[in-house]
Design a protein around this motif. Structure first.
Motif, short mmCIF file in Angstrom:
data_model
loop_
_atom_site.label_atom_id
_atom_site.label_comp_id
_atom_site.label_asym_id
_atom_site.label_seq_id
_atom_site.Cartn_x
_atom_site.Cartn_y
_atom_site.Cartn_z
N UNK A 19 -8.27 -6.85 -21.01
CA UNK A 19 -7.52 -6.19 -22.07
C UNK A 19 -8.18 -6.56 -23.39
N UNK A 20 -8.57 -5.56 -24.19
CA UNK A 20 -9.21 -5.88 -25.47
C UNK A 20 -8.21 -6.54 -26.41
N UNK A 21 -8.67 -7.40 -27.28
CA UNK A 21 -7.74 -8.02 -28.24
C UNK A 21 -7.29 -7.00 -29.27
N UNK A 22 -6.00 -6.74 -29.33
CA UNK A 22 -5.45 -5.84 -30.35
C UNK A 22 -4.16 -6.45 -30.87
N UNK A 23 -3.82 -6.06 -32.12
CA UNK A 23 -2.66 -6.62 -32.78
C UNK A 23 -1.75 -5.50 -33.28
N UNK A 24 -0.60 -5.89 -33.77
CA UNK A 24 0.31 -4.93 -34.38
C UNK A 24 -0.36 -4.35 -35.62
N UNK A 25 -0.26 -3.04 -35.80
CA UNK A 25 -0.90 -2.36 -36.91
C UNK A 25 -2.18 -1.65 -36.53
N UNK A 46 -2.69 8.31 -28.27
CA UNK A 46 -3.26 7.63 -29.43
C UNK A 46 -2.19 7.44 -30.48
N UNK A 47 -2.08 6.22 -31.00
CA UNK A 47 -1.10 5.95 -32.03
C UNK A 47 -1.22 4.53 -32.56
N UNK A 48 -0.26 4.15 -33.38
CA UNK A 48 -0.24 2.84 -34.01
C UNK A 48 0.63 1.88 -33.21
N UNK A 49 0.13 0.69 -32.98
CA UNK A 49 0.92 -0.33 -32.29
C UNK A 49 1.95 -0.85 -33.29
N UNK A 50 3.25 -0.68 -32.95
CA UNK A 50 4.29 -1.13 -33.88
C UNK A 50 4.98 -2.40 -33.39
N UNK A 93 -4.25 -3.57 -41.35
CA UNK A 93 -3.91 -4.79 -42.07
C UNK A 93 -2.42 -4.74 -42.38
N UNK A 94 -1.64 -5.60 -41.73
CA UNK A 94 -0.19 -5.61 -41.92
C UNK A 94 0.29 -7.04 -42.12
N UNK A 95 1.50 -7.17 -42.66
CA UNK A 95 2.09 -8.49 -42.92
C UNK A 95 3.36 -8.69 -42.09
N UNK A 96 3.56 -7.90 -41.08
CA UNK A 96 4.78 -7.98 -40.27
C UNK A 96 4.42 -8.06 -38.79
N UNK A 97 5.31 -8.63 -38.02
CA UNK A 97 5.12 -8.70 -36.58
C UNK A 97 5.63 -7.44 -35.90
N UNK A 111 0.69 5.34 -43.68
CA UNK A 111 -0.68 4.93 -43.37
C UNK A 111 -0.83 3.42 -43.44
N UNK A 112 -1.72 2.90 -42.60
CA UNK A 112 -2.03 1.48 -42.60
C UNK A 112 -3.33 1.25 -43.36
#
Length: 118
Positions: A19-25, A46-50, A93-97, A111-112
């Motif tokens: 699994x590739x490393x991905x984060x929220x945002x 396709x979409x944004x990880x929330x 780039x986000x500041x929330x989990x 937009x992010x």
């Protein structure tokens, strides 16, 4: 005793899964295996990880996109055999989990910012 058995079963399920490393945002493209009768095909989502929840073999992530003006969210288990591949298209780039506030935003406000790669 019981927790050792559970840990062993979880380790077996996670074995061999890349699994590739991905984060929220991040914007990701999830390739999902769809079974229709005898045939099997791969469909992209396709979409944004929330959100990311859980740990180990129970870990899930939620992907949100806008389809025909309507917000669509899907929850995927990270280590599901139905997922053929996960591609990270953009790193946000986000500041929330959890990015549940995106549900009420549309257009440019949703937009992010792009995170610079190291």
């Amino acid at each position: 005793m019981v927790s050792q058995v559970i840990d062993k079963i979880n380790a077996e399920q996670l074995e061999g899964r890349e699994v590739p490393p991905f984060r929220v945002g991040d914007t990701v493209c999830v390739h999902v295996r769809i079974r229709e009768g005898e045939k099997e095909r791969i469909q992209n989502f396709t979409g944004t990880v929330i959100a990311r929840d859980g740990a180990g073999s129970n870990e899930t992530f939620t992907v949100r996109r806008i389809s025909h003006g309507v917000g669509v969210e899907r929850v995927f288990p990270v280590y599901s055999p139905h997922l053929a591949q996960i591609e990270v298209e953009r790193e946000g780039k986000v500041k929330r989990a959890k990015l549940y506030f995106l549900r009420s935003l549309t257009g440019r406000k949703a937009r992010m910012k792009i995170r610079s790669r190291r």
